[in-house]
Design a protein around this motif. Structure first.
Motif, PDB file in Angstrom:
ATOM      1  N   ILE A  58       5.285  -2.161 -14.204  1.00 51.82           N
ATOM      2  CA  ILE A  58       5.096  -3.079 -13.074  1.00 51.82           C
ATOM      3  C   ILE A  58       3.855  -2.642 -12.287  1.00 51.82           C
ATOM      4  O   ILE A  58       3.768  -1.493 -11.841  1.00 51.82           O
ATOM      5  N   ALA A  59       2.903  -3.566 -12.117  1.00 55.61           N
ATOM      6  CA  ALA A  59       1.657  -3.233 -11.422  1.00 55.61           C
ATOM      7  C   ALA A  59       1.880  -3.122  -9.914  1.00 55.61           C
ATOM      8  O   ALA A  59       2.837  -3.687  -9.372  1.00 55.61           O
ATOM      9  N   GLU A  60       0.973  -2.400  -9.253  1.00 53.82           N
ATOM     10  CA  GLU A  60       1.039  -2.239  -7.795  1.00 53.82           C
ATOM     11  C   GLU A  60       1.046  -3.589  -7.093  1.00 53.82           C
ATOM     12  O   GLU A  60       1.766  -3.785  -6.106  1.00 53.82           O
ATOM     13  N   ARG A  61       0.263  -4.527  -7.583  1.00 55.83           N
ATOM     14  CA  ARG A  61       0.158  -5.841  -6.937  1.00 55.83           C
ATOM     15  C   ARG A  61       1.453  -6.631  -7.017  1.00 55.83           C
ATOM     16  O   ARG A  61       1.643  -7.607  -6.288  1.00 55.83           O
ATOM     17  N   ASP A  62       2.350  -6.220  -7.917  1.00 56.33           N
ATOM     18  CA  ASP A  62       3.609  -6.936  -8.091  1.00 56.33           C
ATOM     19  C   ASP A  62       4.777  -6.260  -7.367  1.00 56.33           C
ATOM     20  O   ASP A  62       5.929  -6.638  -7.584  1.00 56.33           O
ATOM     21  N   LEU A  63       4.481  -5.290  -6.536  1.00 61.45           N
ATOM     22  CA  LEU A  63       5.498  -4.607  -5.729  1.00 61.45           C
ATOM     23  C   LEU A  63       5.147  -4.777  -4.258  1.00 61.45           C
ATOM     24  O   LEU A  63       4.042  -4.444  -3.832  1.00 61.45           O
ATOM     25  N   GLN A  64       6.078  -5.297  -3.478  1.00 65.98           N
ATOM     26  CA  GLN A  64       5.811  -5.532  -2.055  1.00 65.98           C
ATOM     27  C   GLN A  64       7.080  -5.328  -1.239  1.00 65.98           C
ATOM     28  O   GLN A  64       8.116  -5.931  -1.527  1.00 65.98           O
ATOM     29  N   THR A  65       6.980  -4.453  -0.218  1.00 72.63           N
ATOM     30  CA  THR A  65       8.124  -4.251   0.671  1.00 72.63           C
ATOM     31  C   THR A  65       8.413  -5.563   1.408  1.00 72.63           C
ATOM     32  O   THR A  65       7.526  -6.156   2.007  1.00 72.63           O
ATOM     33  N   SER A  66       9.667  -6.002   1.351  1.00 70.96           N
ATOM     34  CA  SER A  66      10.020  -7.302   1.918  1.00 70.96           C
ATOM     35  C   SER A  66      11.004  -7.212   3.078  1.00 70.96           C
ATOM     36  O   SER A  66      11.382  -8.231   3.651  1.00 70.96           O
ATOM     37  N   GLY A  67      11.415  -5.997   3.440  1.00 73.70           N
ATOM     38  CA  GLY A  67      12.337  -5.859   4.562  1.00 73.70           C
ATOM     39  C   GLY A  67      12.721  -4.408   4.784  1.00 73.70           C
ATOM     40  O   GLY A  67      12.836  -3.624   3.836  1.00 73.70           O
ATOM     41  N   PHE A  68      12.887  -4.061   6.066  1.00 73.30           N
ATOM     42  CA  PHE A  68      13.306  -2.701   6.402  1.00 73.30           C
ATOM     43  C   PHE A  68      14.067  -2.766   7.719  1.00 73.30           C
ATOM     44  O   PHE A  68      13.619  -3.420   8.672  1.00 73.30           O
ATOM     45  N   SER A  69      15.215  -2.100   7.771  1.00 75.86           N
ATOM     46  CA  SER A  69      16.006  -2.123   8.996  1.00 75.86           C
ATOM     47  C   SER A  69      16.847  -0.856   9.108  1.00 75.86           C
ATOM     48  O   SER A  69      17.242  -0.251   8.099  1.00 75.86           O
ATOM     49  N   ILE A  70      17.091  -0.439  10.364  1.00 79.38           N
ATOM     50  CA  ILE A  70      17.998   0.662  10.688  1.00 79.38           C
ATOM     51  C   ILE A  70      19.046   0.086  11.642  1.00 79.38           C
ATOM     52  O   ILE A  70      18.714  -0.373  12.738  1.00 79.38           O
TER      53      ILE A  70
END
Length: 261
Positions: A104-116
């Motif tokens: 999987i290439a870098e361009r195809d990985l994207q953080t889509s959410g983060f929560s605490i």
């Protein structure tokens, strides 16, 4: 003196008569132009409005997807926010590293959410009334969107991700990386459908279809295909079974034709 007044009076009367004649001639001409063909008094702009046929055409084209967009999340709980975050970071780092090693290439990985999120317990008294909530820990959620361009590897990607710590999934969307050719076929089908409808209407009305006046396209999206809604470690050990199906692209056009009577 008297002859002068008489002359002026005669001159004014002559001018008034001339103006009255001019207004009468103008009114007669307007009335004649506005009442041709029946004398109904309709304004010429309304009487001469062009007759039109307006139709909508629909086109559809299908194609197999060549890419999947997957939503993956790591969820970790702990007594403190620090402990939950550390555990989540470790698991997500392993997931991302494995995905990259799997192609999987870098361009195809994207953080889509983060929560605490703090986690509470809501105890009750013996009489059923509520007591103040008690903080019992924290939950950290880290989500990543993954584009899988080799669909034959999708099942393995899902299986490895779950093994490494992914324990929540938001769904899988099957799509095409470049759907332009498929959409073009849908557009052609939509225009052809509109022309057929217009011809049928014209024939039923006993008139001839004239020139094309206007054509426009309504915004459309491909029909969704079934998505995997959840994910857990009970998945098959070898690979997650995947059915990709087909994507359907719909296009609607609005077309206006003149009528030749």
């Amino acid at each position: 003196m008297l002859s002068t007044r008489i002359a002026r009076t005669a001159h004014v009367a002559a001018m008034a008569a001339a103006l009255a004649g001019a207004f009468a001639a103008t009114a007669l001409a307007d009335d004649s132009n506005g009442n041709k063909g029946g004398g109904n008094g309709r304004p010429d702009g309304v009487r001469g409005r062009q007759a039109l046929i307006k139709v909508s055409g629909e086109g559809r084209a299908t194609a197999a997807p060549d890419m999947a967009i997957v939503q993956l999340s790591v969820v970790k709980d702990a007594k403190t926010a620090r402990e939950a975050l550390d555990a989540n970071n470790k698991a997500m780092a392993e997931v991302l590293a494995a995905l990259k090693q799997g192609g999987i290439a870098e361009r195809d990985l994207q953080t889509s959410g983060f929560s605490i999120n703090p986690q509470y317990h809501y105890p009750q008294n013996n009489d059923g009334s509520n007591r103040p909530p008690e903080l019992i820990g924290y939950q950290v959620v880290n989500g990543v969107t993954v584009r899988v361009r080799e669909l034959s590897e999708l099942g393995e990607v899902l299986d490895k991700s779950v093994t490494l710590g992914v324990n929540q999934g938001g769904g899988i969307e099957f799509t095409r990386d470049k759907p332009d050719d498929v959409i073009t076929e849908a557009r052609k089908a939509a225009v052809a459908d509109a022309i057929v409808k217009a011809k049928v209407l014209a024939e039923a009305a006993g008139v001839s279809l004239g020139r094309l006046i206007e054509i426009s396209e309504q915004a459309s999206r491909p029909e969704p295909v079934p998505m995997v809604r959840s994910m857990a470690k009970e998945f098959a050990a070898d690979a997650v079974p995947i059915a990709t199906g087909e994507n359907t692209y719909n296009v609607t056009v609005n077309v206006t034709f003149a009528i030749d009577q």
